[in-house]
Every structure is written in structure tokens, then in C-alpha cells.
Design a protein around this motif. Sequence first.
Motif, PDB file in Angstrom:
ATOM      1  N   ASP A  20       0.828  -1.213   0.000  1.00  0.00           N
ATOM      2  CA  ASP A  20       0.000   0.000   0.000  1.00  0.00           C
ATOM      3  C   ASP A  20       0.862   1.262   0.000  1.00  0.00           C
ATOM      4  O   ASP A  20       0.541   2.239  -0.682  1.00  0.00           O
ATOM      5  CB  ASP A  20      -0.950   0.009   1.203  1.00  0.00           C
ATOM      6  N   TRP A  26       3.919   1.547  -1.252  1.00  0.00           N
ATOM      7  CA  TRP A  26       4.486   1.671  -2.599  1.00  0.00           C
ATOM      8  C   TRP A  26       3.434   2.135  -3.601  1.00  0.00           C
ATOM      9  O   TRP A  26       3.727   2.924  -4.496  1.00  0.00           O
ATOM     10  CB  TRP A  26       5.101   0.356  -3.053  1.00  0.00           C
ATOM     11  N   LEU A  27       2.208   1.627  -3.477  1.00  0.00           N
ATOM     12  CA  LEU A  27       1.149   2.013  -4.412  1.00  0.00           C
ATOM     13  C   LEU A  27       0.771   3.490  -4.284  1.00  0.00           C
ATOM     14  O   LEU A  27       0.260   4.083  -5.231  1.00  0.00           O
ATOM     15  CB  LEU A  27      -0.084   1.124  -4.221  1.00  0.00           C
ATOM     16  N   GLN A  28       1.019   4.085  -3.117  1.00  0.00           N
ATOM     17  CA  GLN A  28       0.784   5.520  -2.961  1.00  0.00           C
ATOM     18  C   GLN A  28       1.834   6.338  -3.706  1.00  0.00           C
ATOM     19  O   GLN A  28       1.566   7.443  -4.153  1.00  0.00           O
ATOM     20  CB  GLN A  28       0.769   5.901  -1.485  1.00  0.00           C
ATOM     21  N   TYR A  30       3.871   4.987  -6.382  1.00  0.00           N
ATOM     22  CA  TYR A  30       4.131   4.509  -7.744  1.00  0.00           C
ATOM     23  C   TYR A  30       2.895   3.861  -8.341  1.00  0.00           C
ATOM     24  O   TYR A  30       2.092   3.274  -7.628  1.00  0.00           O
ATOM     25  CB  TYR A  30       5.244   3.446  -7.740  1.00  0.00           C
ATOM     26  N   GLN A  31       2.796   3.920  -9.680  1.00  0.00           N
ATOM     27  CA  GLN A  31       1.813   3.127 -10.413  1.00  0.00           C
ATOM     28  C   GLN A  31       2.521   1.828 -10.776  1.00  0.00           C
ATOM     29  O   GLN A  31       3.255   1.771 -11.773  1.00  0.00           O
ATOM     30  CB  GLN A  31       1.352   3.832 -11.675  1.00  0.00           C
ATOM     31  N   ILE A  32       2.315   0.799  -9.994  1.00  0.00           N
ATOM     32  CA  ILE A  32       3.062  -0.448 -10.137  1.00  0.00           C
ATOM     33  C   ILE A  32       2.333  -1.401 -11.078  1.00  0.00           C
ATOM     34  O   ILE A  32       1.158  -1.694 -10.894  1.00  0.00           O
ATOM     35  CB  ILE A  32       3.265  -1.121  -8.762  1.00  0.00           C
ATOM     36  N   ALA A  33       3.075  -1.890 -12.074  1.00  0.00           N
ATOM     37  CA  ALA A  33       2.538  -2.901 -12.982  1.00  0.00           C
ATOM     38  C   ALA A  33       2.923  -4.307 -12.512  1.00  0.00           C
ATOM     39  O   ALA A  33       2.209  -5.270 -12.759  1.00  0.00           O
ATOM     40  CB  ALA A  33       3.044  -2.675 -14.403  1.00  0.00           C
ATOM     41  N   ARG A  93      11.508   0.361 -17.133  1.00  0.00           N
ATOM     42  CA  ARG A  93      10.585   1.150 -16.304  1.00  0.00           C
ATOM     43  C   ARG A  93      10.661   0.720 -14.835  1.00  0.00           C
ATOM     44  O   ARG A  93       9.714   0.873 -14.080  1.00  0.00           O
ATOM     45  CB  ARG A  93       9.152   1.002 -16.812  1.00  0.00           C
ATOM     46  N   LEU A 111       7.091  -0.038 -13.170  1.00  0.00           N
ATOM     47  CA  LEU A 111       6.067   0.999 -13.270  1.00  0.00           C
ATOM     48  C   LEU A 111       5.230   0.808 -14.529  1.00  0.00           C
ATOM     49  O   LEU A 111       5.724   0.336 -15.554  1.00  0.00           O
ATOM     50  CB  LEU A 111       6.720   2.379 -13.279  1.00  0.00           C
ATOM     51  N   ALA A 112       3.981   1.200 -14.437  1.00  0.00           N
ATOM     52  CA  ALA A 112       3.090   1.098 -15.588  1.00  0.00           C
ATOM     53  C   ALA A 112       3.549   2.027 -16.710  1.00  0.00           C
ATOM     54  O   ALA A 112       3.384   1.721 -17.891  1.00  0.00           O
ATOM     55  CB  ALA A 112       1.658   1.428 -15.174  1.00  0.00           C
ATOM     56  N   HIS A 113       4.159   3.155 -16.335  1.00  0.00           N
ATOM     57  CA  HIS A 113       4.607   4.132 -17.331  1.00  0.00           C
ATOM     58  C   HIS A 113       5.807   4.892 -16.783  1.00  0.00           C
ATOM     59  O   HIS A 113       5.897   5.144 -15.585  1.00  0.00           O
ATOM     60  CB  HIS A 113       3.485   5.127 -17.657  1.00  0.00           C
TER      61      HIS A 113
END
Length: 186
Positions: free
Chosen positions: A7, A9-11, A13-16, A71, A86-88
Motif C-alpha cells: 500500500d 508503494w502504491l501511494q 508509484y503506479q506499479i505494474a 521502467r 512501473l506502468a509508465h
Amino acid sequence: VTQQQLDVWLQAYQIADLYPATPMQQGLLFHSAQDKSAYTSQKLLSFEGALDPQLFCQSWQHVLSQHDVLRTVFVDGPQGMMQLVLAHADINWQFYDIGALLPQAQNEEIEAYRLVDKNQGFNQRQAPMMRLCLWQLSATSFQLLWTTHHGIIDGWCNPIVIGEVLTAYHQLVQNQPLSLTDSRAY
């Protein structure tokens, strides 16, 4: 990895995807923390002929979007260092038209930039861990400095990435849809 850590990290980064960092990556990043230039690799490439800098940048961005490792950021986790894909990520791109300078002054400017760039190193918590700088020396002469961290890419990958960039560039120049051969994740 705990849900609480995920949680956090998700705040940020946009993690893929996420993976444990390999022991080799951990070692390379450890040494880079001691000396920013350690394991920072640079390739200075020359291009002769017509080149559209904007399309060339788009080509690099396309290749970056196709490969998870390009990424990737590295963060400390409860069980050790983790790779967060990252997603992007936006390509770190600089372009300078130095065609008005004499060749010796062009070389001096590129070399001064190269030294500063190498000593800058990379922040392992920011993607991409690569930078590009393109200089236009004349209407048909260009030099590209491609700086990477060895933790994400090694010498075996360089010709593959360059080949994909050139393929994407030619597709863009010819107004064709961008497509690359699917690569195997590892």
C-alpha cells in the motif's frame, strides 16, 4: 511483501509488477550508492543522414514502454530490495542543436556534458534509470549519448535496444503503426 508495504508503494508509484532484486542488482546498486558513477554506462553513437529528433525521441519512448526493466525502480522491502515495474515512465531526453559551433567546440561541449552526466549517477527510486542526449552537429550529422545503469541493462542488451529503436523510428518516418516483436520476459 506485506499488504501494508505494498500500500505504501502504491501511494508513491503506479506499479505494474514487482520482483525481488537479484543479488547482482543489489551489489551493483550498493556500489552505486558509494560512488554515483559506478556502473553508469555510456554509449556515444554517431548518426549520419536526415534524422527527425522528435520522431527519434518517440522511438525511444516506445521501446521504453515495451520493456519492463526499462521502467523499473528499486526500493527496500521487509525481505530485501525489490524491483517495482512501473506502468509508465517518461524518457529522460535532451536535445541540443550545436551546429553553429566549430567541430572542436562541439566535441568539447559533448565531452563536458558526458562527464557531468556520468558523475550524476541515478536515483534508484526513479524510472527510467537511463538518459538520452542528442546533439545536432549539422543538417545531417548527430551524436547521441545513451546513459544507463548496469542494474537494468547490460552490454548484451545494447544492440537489441538500439535495433528496436531504429525499427520504431523507421516505422514512424514511414507513417506506419508502431510494432515490435514480442520479447520474452525474464
